[in-house]
Design a protein around this motif. Sequence first.
Motif, PDB file in Angstrom:
ATOM      1  N   ALA A   1      17.179 -26.791  94.283  1.00 18.05           N
ATOM      2  CA  ALA A   1      17.174 -25.984  95.514  1.00 18.05           C
ATOM      3  C   ALA A   1      16.881 -24.520  95.198  1.00 18.05           C
ATOM      4  O   ALA A   1      16.034 -23.891  95.843  1.00 18.05           O
ATOM      5  CB  ALA A   1      18.511 -26.118  96.237  1.00 18.05           C
ATOM      6  N   ALA A   2      17.565 -23.983  94.186  1.00 14.75           N
ATOM      7  CA  ALA A   2      17.371 -22.568  93.850  1.00 14.75           C
ATOM      8  C   ALA A   2      15.954 -22.316  93.345  1.00 14.75           C
ATOM      9  O   ALA A   2      15.353 -21.285  93.651  1.00 14.75           O
ATOM     10  CB  ALA A   2      18.398 -22.126  92.810  1.00 14.75           C
TER      11      ALA A   2
ATOM     12  N   ALA B   1      23.429  -4.818 100.332  1.00 16.42           N
ATOM     13  CA  ALA B   1      22.205  -4.051 100.552  1.00 16.42           C
ATOM     14  C   ALA B   1      21.884  -3.184  99.338  1.00 16.42           C
ATOM     15  O   ALA B   1      20.731  -3.063  98.916  1.00 16.42           O
ATOM     16  CB  ALA B   1      22.349  -3.192 101.799  1.00 16.42           C
ATOM     17  N   GLU B   2      22.944  -2.579  98.756  1.00 14.35           N
ATOM     18  CA  GLU B   2      22.784  -1.743  97.555  1.00 14.35           C
ATOM     19  C   GLU B   2      22.133  -2.530  96.412  1.00 14.35           C
ATOM     20  O   GLU B   2      21.388  -1.979  95.602  1.00 14.35           O
ATOM     21  CB  GLU B   2      24.178  -1.322  97.061  1.00 14.35           C
ATOM     22  CG  GLU B   2      24.492   0.147  97.159  1.00 14.35           C
ATOM     23  CD  GLU B   2      25.943   0.369  96.769  1.00 14.35           C
ATOM     24  OE1 GLU B   2      26.191   0.604  95.580  1.00 14.35           O
ATOM     25  OE2 GLU B   2      26.823   0.262  97.654  1.00 14.35           O
ATOM     26  N   LEU B   3      22.454  -3.827  96.352  1.00 13.47           N
ATOM     27  CA  LEU B   3      21.902  -4.662  95.292  1.00 13.47           C
ATOM     28  C   LEU B   3      20.479  -5.100  95.615  1.00 13.47           C
ATOM     29  O   LEU B   3      19.805  -5.705  94.788  1.00 13.47           O
ATOM     30  CB  LEU B   3      22.779  -5.897  95.064  1.00 13.47           C
ATOM     31  CG  LEU B   3      24.188  -5.648  94.557  1.00 13.47           C
ATOM     32  CD1 LEU B   3      24.914  -6.970  94.363  1.00 13.47           C
ATOM     33  CD2 LEU B   3      24.197  -4.872  93.250  1.00 13.47           C
ATOM     34  N   GLY B   4      20.039  -4.806  96.825  1.00  8.65           N
ATOM     35  CA  GLY B   4      18.670  -5.137  97.201  1.00  8.65           C
ATOM     36  C   GLY B   4      18.446  -6.619  97.439  1.00  8.65           C
ATOM     37  O   GLY B   4      17.346  -7.123  97.264  1.00  8.65           O
TER      38      GLY B   4
ATOM     39  N   MET C   1      22.968 -23.224  91.067  1.00 13.18           N
ATOM     40  CA  MET C   1      21.924 -22.345  91.615  1.00 13.18           C
ATOM     41  C   MET C   1      21.806 -21.076  90.784  1.00 13.18           C
ATOM     42  O   MET C   1      20.700 -20.612  90.478  1.00 13.18           O
ATOM     43  CB  MET C   1      22.252 -22.001  93.071  1.00 13.18           C
ATOM     44  CG  MET C   1      22.042 -23.174  94.013  1.00 13.18           C
ATOM     45  SD  MET C   1      22.532 -22.774  95.700  1.00 13.18           S
ATOM     46  CE  MET C   1      21.711 -24.111  96.593  1.00 13.18           C
ATOM     47  N   LEU C   2      22.952 -20.527  90.394  1.00 16.05           N
ATOM     48  CA  LEU C   2      22.961 -19.317  89.569  1.00 16.05           C
ATOM     49  C   LEU C   2      22.260 -19.583  88.231  1.00 16.05           C
ATOM     50  O   LEU C   2      21.497 -18.738  87.741  1.00 16.05           O
ATOM     51  CB  LEU C   2      24.411 -18.867  89.339  1.00 16.05           C
ATOM     52  CG  LEU C   2      24.609 -17.667  88.412  1.00 16.05           C
ATOM     53  CD1 LEU C   2      23.989 -16.408  89.014  1.00 16.05           C
ATOM     54  CD2 LEU C   2      26.091 -17.442  88.130  1.00 16.05           C
TER      55      LEU C   2
ATOM     56  N   ALA D   1      24.668 -17.074  95.045  1.00 13.34           N
ATOM     57  CA  ALA D   1      24.087 -17.182  93.699  1.00 13.34           C
ATOM     58  C   ALA D   1      23.152 -16.000  93.423  1.00 13.34           C
ATOM     59  O   ALA D   1      23.128 -15.468  92.312  1.00 13.34           O
ATOM     60  CB  ALA D   1      23.347 -18.506  93.557  1.00 13.34           C
ATOM     61  N   LYS D   2      22.390 -15.576  94.435  1.00 17.29           N
ATOM     62  CA  LYS D   2      21.472 -14.440  94.246  1.00 17.29           C
ATOM     63  C   LYS D   2      22.242 -13.149  93.981  1.00 17.29           C
ATOM     64  O   LYS D   2      21.835 -12.325  93.152  1.00 17.29           O
ATOM     65  CB  LYS D   2      20.575 -14.281  95.478  1.00 17.29           C
ATOM     66  CG  LYS D   2      19.482 -15.346  95.558  1.00 17.29           C
ATOM     67  CD  LYS D   2      18.626 -15.174  96.806  1.00 17.29           C
ATOM     68  CE  LYS D   2      17.548 -16.262  96.838  1.00 17.29           C
ATOM     69  NZ  LYS D   2      16.743 -16.207  98.078  1.00 17.29           N
ATOM     70  N   LEU D   3      23.354 -12.963  94.707  1.00 11.99           N
ATOM     71  CA  LEU D   3      24.163 -11.756  94.503  1.00 11.99           C
ATOM     72  C   LEU D   3      24.797 -11.761  93.110  1.00 11.99           C
ATOM     73  O   LEU D   3      24.815 -10.737  92.421  1.00 11.99           O
ATOM     74  CB  LEU D   3      25.240 -11.645  95.588  1.00 11.99           C
ATOM     75  CG  LEU D   3      24.716 -11.343  97.005  1.00 11.99           C
ATOM     76  CD1 LEU D   3      25.793 -11.584  98.051  1.00 11.99           C
ATOM     77  CD2 LEU D   3      24.202  -9.908  97.094  1.00 11.99           C
TER      78      LEU D   3
END
Lengths: 249, 309
Positions: free
Chosen positions: B103-104, A205-208, A130-131, A98-100
């Motif tokens: 959760a997020a 990694a590029e996306l931090g 989550m997104l 979700a973070k990516l």
Amino acid sequence: MKVLVAVKRVLDHNVKVRVKSDHSDVDLTNIKMALNPFCEIAVEEAVRLKEAGIATEVVVMSIGPKAVQEQIRTALALGADRGIQIETDTMPESLSVAKLIAKVVEDERPSLIILGKQAIDSDNNQTGQMLAALTGMGQGTFASDVEIQDNEALVTREVDGGLQTVALRLPAIVTSDLRLNEPRYASLPNIMKAKKKPLDVKSAAELGIELRAHTELLKVEPPAERQGGIKVASVEELVDKLKNEAKVI
Amino acid sequence: MAILIIAEHDNSTLKPATLHAVSAAALIGDDLEILVAGESCQSVAEQASKVAGISKVYLADDTAYGHQLAENVAPLVAELGKNFSHILAPSTTTGKNLMPRVAALLDVGLQSDVIAVEGADTFKRPIYAGNAIATVRSLDEIKLLTVRTTAFDAAAAEGGSASTETLTELYDSGLSRFISEEVAKSDRPELTSAPVVVSGGRGMGNGENFALIERLADKLGAAVGASRAAVDAGFVPNDMQVGQTGKIVAPDLYIAVGISGAIQHLAGMKDSKVIVAINKDEEAPIFQVADYGLVADLFEAVPALESKL
């Protein structure tokens, strides 16, 4: 309006799952992989929005090792315009995924993001929700119908009691359920065309984004096998067994 | 630290699913508290305060929570949940919609569809449509779980006398609006908690023929279910679907009529105590899990069975 679809590479739904003999995980060696069926429905919905003149561009993304490009190409053959692969060594957990995706959303600024409601491997049913939290958007989960009206998405959701319709301010997240649509088959010319469509590769990694583990997999076991019972010859015998042997009626 | 359980309700009645989540929570610890978020749901809070083992009930009563919109309820749960070791919700469509968002917001993982508690941080859950069972350890400080209701007995609805605290801070995101609801009305027991379930599949041929299933169900005091094939074909509505992506049931008696037994259907009913299959195809995979199989034309067998009960 731009639509982003995030898809997952999973084992083909027709393949029988085997647990490794050391119980460390399921055995995916030399197993046929495919686009997650719910993700396929998500791609189809985005393509239909484009065909209806509502969406102007359909971007499809996937996360994982190079092999996931195969599933991105499948989505491109179904009608998506371009692809993005976020390269990771392994398949990250839902929250990392979700973070990516949230990072890609920040760059691409789509008006609608469609995902499958769950992947048929981990069966988590988490990533879309989550997104939505990470991007601060509304969520139309388990969708069986999506309509875009003015600056809103009207989403009909399959819930335990029946159907619920909600209106989400755009941009918003939708996760597809089984009856949202019936995905098409990719035609051979479209499969050929898909090979020439642009596919960007970026590393996590590029996306931090730091991929943190939230769950440790300790063991995977086959489920307790249910023993098949007997065949009865008649309705009379069935009633007798249920009354006198199983004692459930 | 205490364990927070999210109540499942319809603003007037506490749903049995909540009681199953309470039982799962009781296997983790004994300091159990419940959140009731809804609209005009005071009576639900009163019912929750009587549940055995509950020490405190939090009540958040506002229009914003009336339809359980995750956009509004999730920040409420995340804020309250910061002070708990675990947050549990039943694995219903409401729980599945809400908990990943919580959760997020807390930057933690979520263990979905837990079927066994092995320890305070270790749980079992089905993966690959129940074809494998994973034992997982949650590494987060706050552990979030949705629990499969059929895997845990219901806690006693009476016997407790919890205090109630009203939460006044309001979370209204404005991201989503409730428009409408089509809820199936039925006098039959609820599918996920009925002691007997009769389900029909593609073999029923059409929606009208489900009347056969309904008559048998009424004779048995049973709920009526269906396979995905029957729902996809439009015979019956989606809320009747039993299976991996529909409802998970585990009644004392499950009667599968005209259902072939696809893996995803078996995932939704194979924990039933006694399974009966009626199908004219003797090779149908459903017979491999059935305690009693009857190879017969359902249009003759089902009315015959009904008349003999």
